[in-house]
Write a protein that holds these residues in place. Structure first.
Motif: not given
Ligand code: MG
Ligand code: ZN
Length: 457
Positions: A350, A366, A369-370, A411
C-alpha cells in the motif's frame, strides 16, 4: 422413455433457455414452477439458463434463477461461468451480483466468517444532512434536545464500554452514548470541538412506534465532542460499566460493531483534522469553526483563503492505494510484511497517492518501489475509509508483469509470492503459510475477494 417424451422434454429445456436468453422473467418463473429441475439444465455447449441471462444482462432473470438455487459455479464447454460471461460482455450489475464472494468463499472456505461484503468503517448509519450544517438555529435546537446522542472523544479516542472489565482481546466494545445533560458544561469550554454527525436514518414506519400525535418526529441527532479535559473525570459522566478511552486506536477501534465503526470513521477523521489544522494553513492566523464542524475559516480578514473556494477550509481525506498483486500465472499473489506487523503476518502492499498521479500509476509505482515487481493492468475492487486519521484505502487487484522480488527495506522487511492454496490454507487456519490481516482490513477483503473470484475457474 420413448423418443417422443424425450424430445418433449428437450423442447421444454430449449424453451426455458430461450426465455432466459430473452429476459422473459414470467416464462422463466412459470416453467420453473412446473419443472424445478430445469434450473441447472444445459443446452448447446453446456450453457445454462443463468449463462444465457448473464450473457444478455438480464438482471431480474439472474436473480430469479439464483433464488431457485441454480448452480452459479457450473461452467460451459469453454470453462466459463455465468460470472465470467457477464463480465466479458460488460454487464457489470450482473457480474457484481454473481461475483459476490460470500457464498463463493463459503464453498472454498467452509465455516469461516464470511457473511460481510462491505468493508469495516464504511457503513453509513447516519444521514449526514449536510444541508443542515449551515442552519445555526436548527443545530442549536438539536444540541439541547434530550434525544440527541453525544460521542465523547479524548485525545481522538472515543469513550467506549466493554462487557467485561478486562477489555483486552477479542471482546466487542460499544460507543458510550451521552445525553445533553452529561456534556452541556463541556460545550461551553473554548477548547471543546463539537461536530454534527447527522441524524439517525429512519427505519421503515412501524405501527407500534412511539410517534408524536401528528406523526412527525425528528430522528435523534448525533454529535461528537473532542475535549482535553481529564480523561478519568470524563469517564464518570457515563452510566455504562467498564468505560474507557482506547489507547491504541489502530487495534481498539476494530472492536466496534459495523454500525458504530462507520460513525467513528466519520467522527474521528473530522476531529483529527481539527486537532491538526487549528491554524490557517495559508497565513497562520487563528481560525473559527463553522458549518457544524465541517469548515474552519481564517479569522484574518485579509487572508487569501477567504477569497474563492479553498480546500484548506475543509476536512481532508488522504487517498491510499492498497493492492493485491497477482502473479502472471494467475495463481499466486504478492504479499509483504512491515517490521511493525505481528509475527508471521503478511498483507497487501500500500502507499499514498502522490499529487498529479492516477490511482493506477500509484499502484504501479508503489509496488515497484516496495517490491521491485513491475505491474501492468490495475482493477479497482472496493474502498474503505480508515480513520487513522483520515485515509481512504482504495483497494485494487493488479497483474504483475515481472516476478523477481527486491524489497525496499525501509518500507517492508519481506515480500513473497504465495500460492492460492497457501492463501486458502491461511484463511482456514489449517497449515497457514502466513497470518492473515484482521477481517476489518481491506487487505483481508482483497485477498478473500481474489480467492473467491478464482474458485470457479
Ligand atoms: Mg511506499
Ligand atoms: Zn488565513
Amino acid at each position: 422413455m420413448t423418443s417422443l417424451q424425450l424430445s418433449a422434454q428437450e423442447e421444454t429445456v430449449e424453451r426455458f433457455l430461450d426465455a432466459a436468453a430473452r429476459g422473459d422473467l414470467s416464462q422463466v418463473s412459470t416453467l420453473l414452477s412446473h419443472v424445478s429441475s430445469l434450473v441447472n439444465r444445459t443446452g448447446r455447449s453446456g450453457w445454462t439458463a443463468l449463462m444465457f441471462a448473464a450473457r444478455n444482462g438480464h438482471y431480474d432473470v439472474v436473480e430469479a434463477l439464483l433464488s431457485h438455487g441454480c448452480d452459479k459455479f457450473s461452467v460451459n464447454s469453454s470453462s466459463q461461468s455465468a460470472y465470467d460471461i457477464a463480465k466479458f460482455w460488460g454487464h457489470r450489475h450482473v457480474s457484481n451480483l454473481l461475483g459476490r464472494t460470500d457464498d463463493g468463499c463459503q464453498r472454498v472456505l467452509p465455516g469461516s466468517d464470511l457473511h460481510q461484503q462491505e468493508n469495516y468503517f464504511s457503513r453509513e448509519t447516519l444521514d449526514r444532512l449536510s444541508a443542515k450544517r449551515t442552519d445555526k438555529v436548527w443545530l442549536e435546537d438539536r444540541r439541547s434536545d434530550p434525544d440527541t446522542v453525544y460521542l465523547l472523544f479524548s485525545n481522538l479516542s472515543p469513550m467506549v464500554s466493554s462487557p467485561r472489565e478486562n477489555h483486552s482481546a477479542g471482546v466487542e466494545s460499544k460507543l458510550c452514548r451521552l445525553r445533553y445533560e452529561a456534556v452541556k458544561d463541556l460545550l461551553q469550554k473554548p477548547a471543546t470541538v463539537l461536530i454534527f454527525l447527522g441524524v439517525e436514518k429512519r427505519r421503515k414506519p412501524s405501527s407500534s412506534s412511539s410517534q408524536t400525535v401528528d406523526g412527525v418526529q425528528e430522528p435523534p441527532a448525533w454529535f461528537a465532542i473532542n475535549t482535553d479535559e481529564d480523561a478519568a473525570e470524563l469517564l464518570k459522566r457515563c452510566r455504562e460499566k467498564n468505560c474507557y478511552f482506547p489507547k491504541t486506536p489502530n487495534r481498539d477501534l476494530l472492536k466496534l460493531s459495523e454500525e458504530e465503526a462507520g460513525v467513528v470513521a466519520q467522527a474521528r477523521s473530522v476531529l483529527a483534522w481539527h486537532s491538526r489544522y487549528s491554524f490557517c494553513p495559508t497565513c497562520g492566523s487563528s481560525t473559527g469553526l463553522e458549518e457544524g464542524g465541517y469548515k474552519r475559516s481564517c479569522l484574518n480578514p485579509d487572508c487569501r483563503s477567504l477569497k474563492g473556494v479553498h480546500n484548506t477550509c475543509y476536512p481532508r481525506v488522504d487517498p491510499v492505494v492498497i493492492m493485491l498483486v497477482i502473479h502472471p500465472d494467475g495463481n499466486q499473489c504478492l504479499l509483504g510484511r512491515k517490521k511493525i506487523f505481528p509475527v508471521g503476518m503478511f498483507s497487501c502492499l500500500a502507499g499514498f497517492i502522490e499529487p498529479g498521479e492516477t490511482m493506477e500509476e500509484a499502484v504501479r509505482r508503489e509496488v515497484e518501489e516496495e517490491s521491485g515487481v513491475k505491474v501492468g493492468p490495475v482493477q479497482y475492487v472496493s474502498c474503505q475509509p480508515w480513520p487513522m486519521p483520515s485515509n481512504l484505502m482504495i483497494g485494487c487487484l493488479a497483474v504483475a508483469l515481472s516476478t523477481g522480488i527486491k524489497v525496499d527495506e525501509d518500507e517492508i522487511e519481506e515480500a513473497r509470492w504465495f500460492s492460492r492454496q497457501q492463501a486458502i490454507d491461511s484463511f482456514r487456519g489449517t497449515r497457514p503459510a502466513f497470518t492473515v490481516p484482521p477481517r476489518q482490513t481491506i487487505a483481508h477483503q482483497l485477498i478473500r475477494h481474489w480467492i473467491g473470484m478464482n474458485c470457479n475457474l
